[in-house]
Design a protein around this motif. Sequence first.
Motif, short mmCIF file in Angstrom:
data_model
loop_
_atom_site.label_atom_id
_atom_site.label_comp_id
_atom_site.label_asym_id
_atom_site.label_seq_id
_atom_site.Cartn_x
_atom_site.Cartn_y
_atom_site.Cartn_z
N GLY A 61 38.34 44.54 64.13
CA GLY A 61 38.35 45.89 63.43
C GLY A 61 37.33 46.10 62.67
N PHE A 62 37.23 47.00 62.11
CA PHE A 62 36.06 47.13 60.96
C PHE A 62 36.23 48.05 59.91
N GLY A 63 35.33 48.39 59.07
CA GLY A 63 35.62 49.20 57.87
C GLY A 63 34.35 50.18 57.94
N LEU A 64 34.56 51.68 57.93
CA LEU A 64 33.53 52.38 57.64
C LEU A 64 33.49 53.11 56.21
N GLY A 65 32.32 52.99 55.64
CA GLY A 65 32.37 53.77 54.35
C GLY A 65 32.21 54.95 54.68
N PHE A 66 33.31 56.01 54.20
CA PHE A 66 33.07 57.28 54.57
C PHE A 66 32.04 57.86 53.77
N GLU A 67 31.56 57.78 52.90
CA GLU A 67 30.70 58.34 51.83
C GLU A 67 29.32 57.90 52.40
N ARG A 68 29.19 56.72 52.92
CA ARG A 68 28.05 56.30 53.56
C ARG A 68 27.54 57.18 54.64
N LEU A 69 28.48 57.37 55.58
CA LEU A 69 28.47 58.14 56.76
C LEU A 69 28.03 59.77 56.15
N MET A 70 28.68 60.35 55.10
CA MET A 70 28.48 61.73 54.55
C MET A 70 26.95 61.71 54.10
N MET A 71 26.52 60.39 53.43
CA MET A 71 25.05 60.61 52.85
C MET A 71 24.16 60.73 53.99
N PHE A 72 24.39 59.96 55.39
CA PHE A 72 23.59 60.24 56.47
C PHE A 72 23.58 61.35 56.94
N ILE A 73 24.92 61.97 57.01
CA ILE A 73 24.88 63.17 57.88
C ILE A 73 24.37 64.57 56.76
N THR A 74 24.55 64.26 55.58
CA THR A 74 24.18 65.51 54.79
C THR A 74 22.60 65.34 54.31
N GLY A 75 22.14 64.32 54.40
CA GLY A 75 20.74 63.89 54.04
C GLY A 75 20.75 63.96 52.68
N MET A 76 21.82 63.46 51.96
CA MET A 76 21.96 63.44 50.41
C MET A 76 21.48 62.14 50.32
N SER A 77 20.64 61.78 49.03
CA SER A 77 20.34 60.44 48.80
C SER A 77 21.16 59.61 47.77
N ASN A 78 22.05 60.37 47.16
CA ASN A 78 22.88 59.61 45.95
C ASN A 78 24.44 59.97 46.47
#
Length: 474
Positions: free
Chosen positions: A441-458
């Motif tokens: 299994g694995f863990g995905l950090g949801f907010e890390r993916l959100m950062m990548f998709i939205t281009g937000m750096s914080n």
Amino acid sequence: MSIKELIVSKPLETKIEVKGWVRSFRNNQFIALNDGSTINNLQLVLALDAFDEEILKKINVGASIVAQGILKESLGKGQQIELIVEEIQIVGESDPEKYPIQPKKHSLEFLRENAHLRIRTNTFSAIFRVRHHLTFAIHKYFNDLGFFNIHSPIITGSDAEGAGEMFQVTSLNYDNPPKDEAGNIDFSKDFFGKKAHLSVSGQLHAELAAMGLGKVYTFGPTFRAENSNTSRHLSEFWMIEPEAAFMDLNGDMDLAEGMLKYCIQYILDYCMDDILFLQDRLLEEEKQKPQNERSPMSLIDKLRFCVDNEYQRLTYTEAIEILKNSQPNKKGKFVYPITGFGADLQSEHERYLVEKHFQKPVILINYPKEIKAFYMRLNEDQKTVAAMDILFPGIGEMVGGSQREERLDVLLQKMKDFGIHEEEMSWYLDTRRFGTNPHAGFGLGFERLMMFITGMSNIRDVIPFARTPKNCEF
Ligand code: 4AD
Ligand code: MG
């Protein structure tokens, strides 16, 4: 009807009622109305002299209004339709002297301090619409593959996962806690009759569930009491943790790469208006940076790139060789120089591999057993474990996972080495005692993916109300 529906179905020449908030009011004539359903505003047109001065005075930025009128094709530039207003009601006024969100550029820091109002801006309403769709995409991905969503507990009585520092949950009076004979706090008198914590991960419970349901995933909040004040760490973040019986590390990598590509494509398919807005926002932000720090790709190019390209898979040992021989390592530019096998990778190393060397997402496998969790499966070399981390450009670690140690004797030895008490974990060990099998299994950090998709750096800007060290406002 929502503005989104109006833009799609364009019921021209019919009488329509709209409800929303004023984004701007020009020339006592044109209202830009937003109702949250889309990044697009609806233009409301008021005929000159047709409305009381008293009403016009109250049409301020942030006020909520209801208006009725006829929908027409717009003659002006910038919009296809507009509402010719017949009647208008001010539902909730907004004092322009006091309302902090004005139609001008606010800094992200200012908006963080006003997180209760920032959701009314274009940037943040776009981000949180994307967040909704991304949640939906994740559920759809796993549902379509036959995974069952499982709700792992938020309060846990086990502290063995070792994923991070934990927040204690107690109902004891800390001014005068009960003490045992030795003078220590007596947690048998606490609410649960023992020490309890907020969960740092749902994995161990997901493993239990996978042994009955085959394929499961969690999607819930997790809590880490680490004092890491970075732009990529939250004290409360959301994690997706799939776990599948009879799956090895290759299956795990395929599942994770498939998920990331599916989710990114889903957002491109369903959120293009918001992504186009966020792409422009990022472009503006990057103009403030020196040329050599600007991204060569636009947001959408970056997203497409991560859908279309295979992720680079390599072992930790291969990565160490690359890093050891890299320019920054030779020139002493790394804060943590790489000398050889055994080093824990820091974000500077991860970013070098992803952004400079491979220039695409990277999946690193087979880490030294000492730097990874006790439950990861020991490889034949006896030195490494079947771990995998997925590293993304601009983000670093996006996903962390592994094949689990399914052999009871090996797991018991690992627990000894890590100083984890067998009695405490008896329920977990039962998975290995009864019907054990290779699983992963694995863990995905949801907010890390959100950062990548939205281009937000914080990371504080992609969760509605961020919790970080010394910050629990709202
Ligand atoms: O690598 P981590 O700690 O792994 C686990 O918790 C495992 N139990 C997962 C599993 O195998 N089921 O965390 C997983 C991911 C990281 O890769 C990162 O994306 C994210 O969670 N993450 C954080 N995101 C925001 N703030 C933090 N403080 C985070 N810590 C980890
Ligand atoms: Mg990790």
